[in-house]
Design a protein around this motif. Structure first.
Motif, PDB file in Angstrom:
ATOM      1  N   ALA A 170      70.529  -9.057  10.440  1.00  0.00           N
ATOM      2  CA  ALA A 170      69.047  -9.074  11.885  1.00  0.00           C
ATOM      3  C   ALA A 170      68.664  -9.992  11.469  1.00  0.00           C
ATOM      4  CB  ALA A 170      68.180  -7.587  11.856  1.00  0.00           C
ATOM      5  N   LEU A 171      68.740 -10.662  10.377  1.00  0.00           N
ATOM      6  CA  LEU A 171      68.198 -11.750  10.132  1.00  0.00           C
ATOM      7  C   LEU A 171      68.755 -13.438  10.983  1.00  0.00           C
ATOM      8  CD1 LEU A 171      67.549 -12.372   6.244  1.00  0.00           C
ATOM      9  CD2 LEU A 171      65.628 -12.464   7.743  1.00  0.00           C
ATOM     10  N   PHE A 172      70.338 -12.987  11.067  1.00  0.00           N
ATOM     11  CA  PHE A 172      70.945 -14.549  11.671  1.00  0.00           C
ATOM     12  C   PHE A 172      70.050 -14.287  13.397  1.00  0.00           C
ATOM     13  CE2 PHE A 172      73.892 -15.158  15.107  1.00  0.00           C
ATOM     14  CZ  PHE A 172      75.272 -16.135  14.462  1.00  0.00           C
ATOM     15  N   GLU A 173      70.349 -12.624  13.838  1.00  0.00           N
ATOM     16  CA  GLU A 173      69.942 -12.470  15.166  1.00  0.00           C
ATOM     17  C   GLU A 173      68.469 -13.380  15.152  1.00  0.00           C
ATOM     18  OE1 GLU A 173      68.306 -10.678  18.945  1.00  0.00           O
ATOM     19  OE2 GLU A 173      67.302 -10.392  16.869  1.00  0.00           O
ATOM     20  N   ALA A 174      67.562 -12.774  14.418  1.00  0.00           N
ATOM     21  CA  ALA A 174      65.785 -13.280  14.304  1.00  0.00           C
ATOM     22  C   ALA A 174      66.025 -14.903  15.227  1.00  0.00           C
ATOM     23  CB  ALA A 174      65.578 -13.049  13.016  1.00  0.00           C
ATOM     24  N   THR A 175      66.818 -15.379  14.064  1.00  0.00           N
ATOM     25  CA  THR A 175      66.845 -17.033  14.526  1.00  0.00           C
ATOM     26  C   THR A 175      66.485 -17.708  15.436  1.00  0.00           C
ATOM     27  OG1 THR A 175      69.955 -17.330  14.171  1.00  0.00           O
ATOM     28  CG2 THR A 175      67.979 -17.169  11.613  1.00  0.00           C
ATOM     29  N   ARG A 176      67.885 -16.460  16.223  1.00  0.00           N
ATOM     30  CA  ARG A 176      67.515 -16.633  17.892  1.00  0.00           C
ATOM     31  C   ARG A 176      66.289 -16.484  19.033  1.00  0.00           C
ATOM     32  NH1 ARG A 176      74.112 -16.553  19.086  1.00  0.00           N
ATOM     33  NH2 ARG A 176      75.225 -17.954  17.312  1.00  0.00           N
ATOM     34  N   SER A 177      66.712 -15.487  17.946  1.00  0.00           N
ATOM     35  CA  SER A 177      64.974 -14.392  19.164  1.00  0.00           C
ATOM     36  C   SER A 177      63.951 -14.878  18.840  1.00  0.00           C
ATOM     37  CB  SER A 177      65.494 -12.371  19.612  1.00  0.00           C
ATOM     38  OG  SER A 177      65.472 -12.096  17.942  1.00  0.00           O
ATOM     39  N   GLY A 178      63.357 -14.795  17.400  1.00  0.00           N
ATOM     40  CA  GLY A 178      62.274 -14.856  17.014  1.00  0.00           C
ATOM     41  C   GLY A 178      61.749 -13.758  16.984  1.00  0.00           C
ATOM     42  N   ARG A 179      62.727 -12.502  17.024  1.00  0.00           N
ATOM     43  CA  ARG A 179      62.267 -11.177  16.736  1.00  0.00           C
ATOM     44  C   ARG A 179      62.515 -10.525  15.486  1.00  0.00           C
ATOM     45  NH1 ARG A 179      62.708  -8.612  22.637  1.00  0.00           N
ATOM     46  NH2 ARG A 179      61.573  -7.354  20.843  1.00  0.00           N
ATOM     47  N   GLY A 180      61.896  -9.845  15.300  1.00  0.00           N
ATOM     48  CA  GLY A 180      63.009  -8.717  14.029  1.00  0.00           C
ATOM     49  C   GLY A 180      62.589  -7.708  14.285  1.00  0.00           C
ATOM     50  N   GLN A 181      64.057  -6.193  13.627  1.00  0.00           N
ATOM     51  CA  GLN A 181      63.491  -4.718  14.226  1.00  0.00           C
ATOM     52  C   GLN A 181      63.716  -3.885  12.592  1.00  0.00           C
ATOM     53  OE1 GLN A 181      67.594  -4.896  15.874  1.00  0.00           O
ATOM     54  NE2 GLN A 181      68.606  -7.225  15.099  1.00  0.00           N
ATOM     55  N   VAL A 182      64.221  -3.078  13.176  1.00  0.00           N
ATOM     56  CA  VAL A 182      64.465  -2.091  11.846  1.00  0.00           C
ATOM     57  C   VAL A 182      65.656  -1.917  11.616  1.00  0.00           C
ATOM     58  CG1 VAL A 182      64.561   0.057  11.364  1.00  0.00           C
ATOM     59  CG2 VAL A 182      62.385  -1.016  13.032  1.00  0.00           C
ATOM     60  N   VAL A 183      66.331  -2.302  10.305  1.00  0.00           N
ATOM     61  CA  VAL A 183      67.518  -1.626  10.072  1.00  0.00           C
ATOM     62  C   VAL A 183      67.912  -0.340   9.063  1.00  0.00           C
ATOM     63  CG1 VAL A 183      69.592  -2.815   8.776  1.00  0.00           C
ATOM     64  CG2 VAL A 183      67.897  -4.170   9.605  1.00  0.00           C
ATOM     65  N   ASP A 184      68.559   0.500  10.525  1.00  0.00           N
ATOM     66  CA  ASP A 184      68.898   2.229   9.714  1.00  0.00           C
ATOM     67  C   ASP A 184      69.843   2.212   8.869  1.00  0.00           C
ATOM     68  OD1 ASP A 184      68.846   4.586   9.599  1.00  0.00           O
ATOM     69  OD2 ASP A 184      68.787   5.514  11.355  1.00  0.00           O
ATOM     70  N   ALA A 185      70.657   1.904   7.175  1.00  0.00           N
ATOM     71  CA  ALA A 185      71.183   2.119   7.271  1.00  0.00           C
ATOM     72  C   ALA A 185      71.697   3.691   6.310  1.00  0.00           C
ATOM     73  CB  ALA A 185      71.355   1.124   5.628  1.00  0.00           C
ATOM     74  N   ALA A 186      72.813   4.537   7.256  1.00  0.00           N
ATOM     75  CA  ALA A 186      72.229   5.774   6.612  1.00  0.00           C
ATOM     76  C   ALA A 186      73.199   5.641   5.958  1.00  0.00           C
ATOM     77  CB  ALA A 186      72.798   6.591   7.766  1.00  0.00           C
ATOM     78  N   MET A 187      73.677   6.512   4.403  1.00  0.00           N
ATOM     79  CA  MET A 187      74.993   6.512   3.063  1.00  0.00           C
ATOM     80  C   MET A 187      75.670   7.315   4.121  1.00  0.00           C
ATOM     81  SD  MET A 187      73.378   7.161  -0.048  1.00  0.00           S
ATOM     82  CE  MET A 187      71.296   6.773  -0.174  1.00  0.00           C
ATOM     83  N   THR A 188      75.550   7.588   5.116  1.00  0.00           N
ATOM     84  CA  THR A 188      76.389   9.262   5.746  1.00  0.00           C
ATOM     85  C   THR A 188      77.373   7.866   6.909  1.00  0.00           C
ATOM     86  OG1 THR A 188      74.933   9.730   7.781  1.00  0.00           O
ATOM     87  CG2 THR A 188      74.699  11.343   6.132  1.00  0.00           C
ATOM     88  N   ASP A 189      76.672   7.491   7.401  1.00  0.00           N
ATOM     89  CA  ASP A 189      77.383   6.435   8.190  1.00  0.00           C
ATOM     90  C   ASP A 189      78.077   5.705   7.436  1.00  0.00           C
ATOM     91  OD1 ASP A 189      76.136   7.427  10.462  1.00  0.00           O
ATOM     92  OD2 ASP A 189      74.066   5.924  10.718  1.00  0.00           O
ATOM     93  N   GLY A 190      77.660   4.601   6.829  1.00  0.00           N
ATOM     94  CA  GLY A 190      78.393   3.621   6.214  1.00  0.00           C
ATOM     95  C   GLY A 190      79.463   4.327   5.081  1.00  0.00           C
ATOM     96  N   ALA A 191      79.372   6.118   5.039  1.00  0.00           N
ATOM     97  CA  ALA A 191      81.120   6.059   4.120  1.00  0.00           C
ATOM     98  C   ALA A 191      82.200   7.050   5.330  1.00  0.00           C
ATOM     99  CB  ALA A 191      80.585   6.898   3.296  1.00  0.00           C
ATOM    100  N   ALA A 192      81.517   6.693   6.275  1.00  0.00           N
ATOM    101  CA  ALA A 192      81.937   7.124   7.802  1.00  0.00           C
ATOM    102  C   ALA A 192      82.385   6.001   7.541  1.00  0.00           C
ATOM    103  CB  ALA A 192      81.540   7.667   8.468  1.00  0.00           C
ATOM    104  N   LEU A 193      81.910   4.724   7.738  1.00  0.00           N
ATOM    105  CA  LEU A 193      82.502   3.253   8.163  1.00  0.00           C
ATOM    106  C   LEU A 193      83.129   2.420   7.368  1.00  0.00           C
ATOM    107  CD1 LEU A 193      82.487   1.416  10.103  1.00  0.00           C
ATOM    108  CD2 LEU A 193      80.553   0.005   8.488  1.00  0.00           C
ATOM    109  N   MET A 194      83.130   3.088   5.734  1.00  0.00           N
ATOM    110  CA  MET A 194      84.373   2.976   5.215  1.00  0.00           C
ATOM    111  C   MET A 194      85.920   2.899   5.145  1.00  0.00           C
ATOM    112  SD  MET A 194      81.616   2.258   1.956  1.00  0.00           S
ATOM    113  CE  MET A 194      83.519   1.833   0.157  1.00  0.00           C
ATOM    114  N   SER A 195      85.681   4.361   5.786  1.00  0.00           N
ATOM    115  CA  SER A 195      86.916   5.341   6.166  1.00  0.00           C
ATOM    116  C   SER A 195      87.493   4.925   7.298  1.00  0.00           C
ATOM    117  CB  SER A 195      86.389   6.590   6.324  1.00  0.00           C
ATOM    118  OG  SER A 195      86.046   7.594   5.145  1.00  0.00           O
TER     119      SER A 195
END
Length: 365
Positions: A170-195
């Motif tokens: 999101a920080l990288f994207e903000a260098t282009r858009s100049g806008r912040g945002q919310v990052v929703d990090a859920a462990m259920t999503d992350g554990a699934a992604l690691m699988s």
């Protein structure tokens, strides 16, 4: 602060587990992390996850303290919080309020179940989050119950690390858009992604739901741990033919035709018993002399006291000491902007931090 994130300003709402670990990683890499903790919270040198921070003790039930946090947010690049959904909003520090103060802010939210969904407001821990992701079912021996893999998969891998990736993306994207945002990090999503690899292998018919009977879960005799003559253990992972051939040669079983059937899954249980007999003939250190450092994909299984003393870890300075506490050193390594050594956390006042933060940081100058 030294490191590739020098100049990055982060507000961390103190919590437990994955939030502090994410903040520690950012601090290790050079970010200035201001930790907002409850009044009276002690600085514990044994709390490795809290290293390298400036700590503000603020009572967020006091509107004056909330205003101090918002004043910090105005000069921050990132905010990290790990409360249940809705808590920050009730405190007056939700993303809408903070982004109104600092439109470029990256607002990182770390939860187990995520910000929405039927379970989002329920209590839980790592073991629960990896349970509904499929990951916990896969860990353990054949015929036995699933075994919790410490809290690596949910809290730290699928949670904190993924939050760090999300924040930096999101920080990288903000260098282009100049806008912040919310990052929703859920462990259920992350554990699934690691699988992801396992889900792909299952789709290809190369992985089953039978725990402990697959190539990478201890089912294969050439990818497992074995007890030695002294009761200590070694780890073997000789998958590729050339590595497997070298393992057979060094173990004295190159001429045993039974071991020709490496990929015959029906033969794995018997070959595991046979290989276990081989490893019980020498101590762990004797096997290290014979196998460590060659292409047989071998390593000794070290405990918490032994690991920092291993020559490879010492050569790479994988561990360091801070305030008398032995702990992992910052990682990964960088050629031009190496991180400095971890530092002890120290308390400060919001006024002192603000006086410094009102000056342009490297990241925004």
């Amino acid at each position: 602060m030294a490191g590739p994130l020098a100049g990055l300003r982060v507000v961390e709402m103190a919590g437990i587990g994955p939030g502090p670990f994410c903040a520690m990683v950012l601090a290790d890499l050079g970010a200035e992390v201001i930790r907002v903790a409850r009044p009276g919270a002690a600085l514990d040198p044994n709390d490795v996850l809290a290293r390298s921070r400036t700590v503000l003790h603020l009572d967020l039930r006091d509107p004056a303290s909330v205003r101090e946090v918002l004043a910090l947010v105005e000069h921050a690049d990132v905010l990290i919080e790990g409360y249940r959904p809705g808590v920050m909003e009730r405190l007056g520090l939700g993303p809408d309020v903070c982004l109104a103060r600092q439109p470029r802010l990256i607002y990182g939210r770390m939860t187990g179940w995520g910000q929405h969904g039927p379970l989002s407001h329920a209590a839980g821990h790592d073991i629960n989050y990896i349970a509904i992701s499929g990951a916990l079912h896969a860990v353990g021996r054949s015929g036995s119950a699933p075994v919790p893999p410490l809290n690596y998969v949910g809290d730290f891998g699928g949670g904190a690390m993924l939050l760090a990736v999300g924040v930096l993306s999101a920080l990288f994207e903000a260098t282009r858009s100049g806008r912040g945002q919310v990052v929703d990090a859920a462990m259920t999503d992350g554990a699934a992604l690691m699988s992801a690899m396992m889900y792909g292998m299952k789709a290809a018919g190369q992985w089953s739901n039978q725990r402990g009977e697959n190539m990478l879960d201890g089912g294969a005799f050439f990818y497992d741990t074995y007890a030695c003559a002294d009761g200590r253990f070694v780890a073997v992972g000789a998958i590729e033919p050339q590595f497997y051939a070298l393992l057979r040669e060094r173990c004295g079983i190159a001429d045993d035709p039974a071991f020709d059937a490496q990929m015959d899954r029906d033969a794995w249980p018997l070959l595991k018993l046979r290989l276990a007999e081989v490893f019980r003939t020498r101590t762990r250190d004797e096997w290290c002399l014979l196998l460590e450092g060659c292409d047989a994909c071998f390593a000794p299984v070290l405990d918490w006291d032994e690991a920092p003393l291993h020559p490879h870890n010492q050569a790479r300075q994988t561990f360091c000491e801070l305030d008398g506490v032995l702990q992992p050193a910052p990682a990964p390594r960088f050629t031009r902007t190496p991180p400095g050594a971890p530092a002890s956390s120290a308390t400060a006042t919001a006024d002192a931090v603000l006086q410094r933060w009102r000056q342009p940081a490297l990241a925004t100058a």
